[in-house]
Enzyme design. Sequence first.
Site, PDB file in Angstrom:
ATOM      1  N   ASP A  16       0.998  -0.918   0.202  1.00  0.00           N
ATOM      2  CA  ASP A  16      -0.292   0.474   0.343  1.00  0.00           C
ATOM      3  C   ASP A  16       1.074   1.470  -0.023  1.00  0.00           C
ATOM      4  O   ASP A  16       1.788   1.357   0.841  1.00  0.00           O
ATOM      5  CB  ASP A  16      -1.299   0.328   1.250  1.00  0.00           C
ATOM      6  N   ASP A  68      -2.703   2.080  -6.538  1.00  0.00           N
ATOM      7  CA  ASP A  68      -2.224   2.713  -4.932  1.00  0.00           C
ATOM      8  C   ASP A  68      -1.484   1.095  -4.278  1.00  0.00           C
ATOM      9  O   ASP A  68      -0.833   1.475  -2.973  1.00  0.00           O
ATOM     10  CB  ASP A  68      -2.730   4.046  -4.070  1.00  0.00           C
ATOM     11  N   GLU A  69      -2.498  -0.228  -4.432  1.00  0.00           N
ATOM     12  CA  GLU A  69      -2.554  -0.407  -3.489  1.00  0.00           C
ATOM     13  C   GLU A  69      -2.592  -2.310  -4.736  1.00  0.00           C
ATOM     14  O   GLU A  69      -2.843  -2.444  -5.973  1.00  0.00           O
ATOM     15  CB  GLU A  69      -2.837  -1.267  -2.766  1.00  0.00           C
TER      16      GLU A  69
END
Length: 351
Positions: A11, A105-106
């Site tokens: 993350d 983003d993850e």
Amino acid sequence: MPAVRKIIHIDMDAFYASAELYRRPDLRGSPVVVAWDGVRSVICAASYEARRFGLHSAMSVAAAKRLCPNAVYIPPDFAYYRAISQQVHQIFARYTDKIEPLSLDEAYLDLTDYSGSLPYARDIARAIRADIFAETGLTASAGIAPNKFLAKIASDWRKPNGQFVIAPEQILTFLADLPVSKIPGVGKITAQKMHRMGWKTAGDLAKTERAVLVHHFGVWGHRLYDLVRGEDNREVKSQRIRQQISNEITLPYDEPLHSIGRHLPELAAAVAKQMQHKQMTAACVTLKLKSSDFHIHTRSQTFSAPLGDAPSLLAAGQQLLQRQPESSAAYRLIGLGVSHLLPHNVQLPLW
């Protein structure tokens, strides 16, 4: 015995805000907010300095300005964020081909069959995070566990720029004291309900019969019963298919139906750009309107030939807008989306 899975959840830390700070180092240390500076805008991301004032994603800009009048507002640049995300995913691919992206983003990574030189999953996570920092200048946090549920919780445990391991023998001890609010899917209202029932931790829920959880939480009670025991057999799916692409605009002022269509060219262009980036076409177009009293109206049309460019999406959106009944209602939001996605060169059958 089957091998214990090694799942890593990566993350990025305050991704959009950190990306902006990387190219604006003069703003480091300042409360930075990524959002359009409008009356009805909401926060996309807040730097850790801004979070100290209580600012967070999805908060209205109006509320944020009351809490932190001195925050610096930067409009989002999604093309820039996507470029960084692609860099990060290229780093993931050096370690495994089992990658399940959740957003820009993850992502989940399955390292169970990793055959490289690093002996432990924690070492792999540390190497991935080091590569990300060296090549993008941004930090990431990681959770390492035998399943996706625990890995996602663990990635939040040492933020920012940290990692946390939940080994198989530690699962029950870890969950015994885990606040129910940390369980993915448990929001504020659900947590309050659980507290009223006397359930403060995952350990409390683990002492509860399945039937009781199903009674209070419906079908989700079955999954909750498994999660609080650390059980999650979901695979890391490396070929996730995006089911929908959409874009919407929250208007600074309510607009009547006859004028709101002026926003369709911008929406069509934004959706077409995303489709081209994904090399997809779509057979179904949906128009979304939200009235000033927050009622949502949608109109959809499935076409015999796939659409993929801005002019065709605009024409479809205008068709759908004409189907909305005339009324005195005013609208605060308009959106355009596509679904029934197909790879760019695939044609729909004629019959």
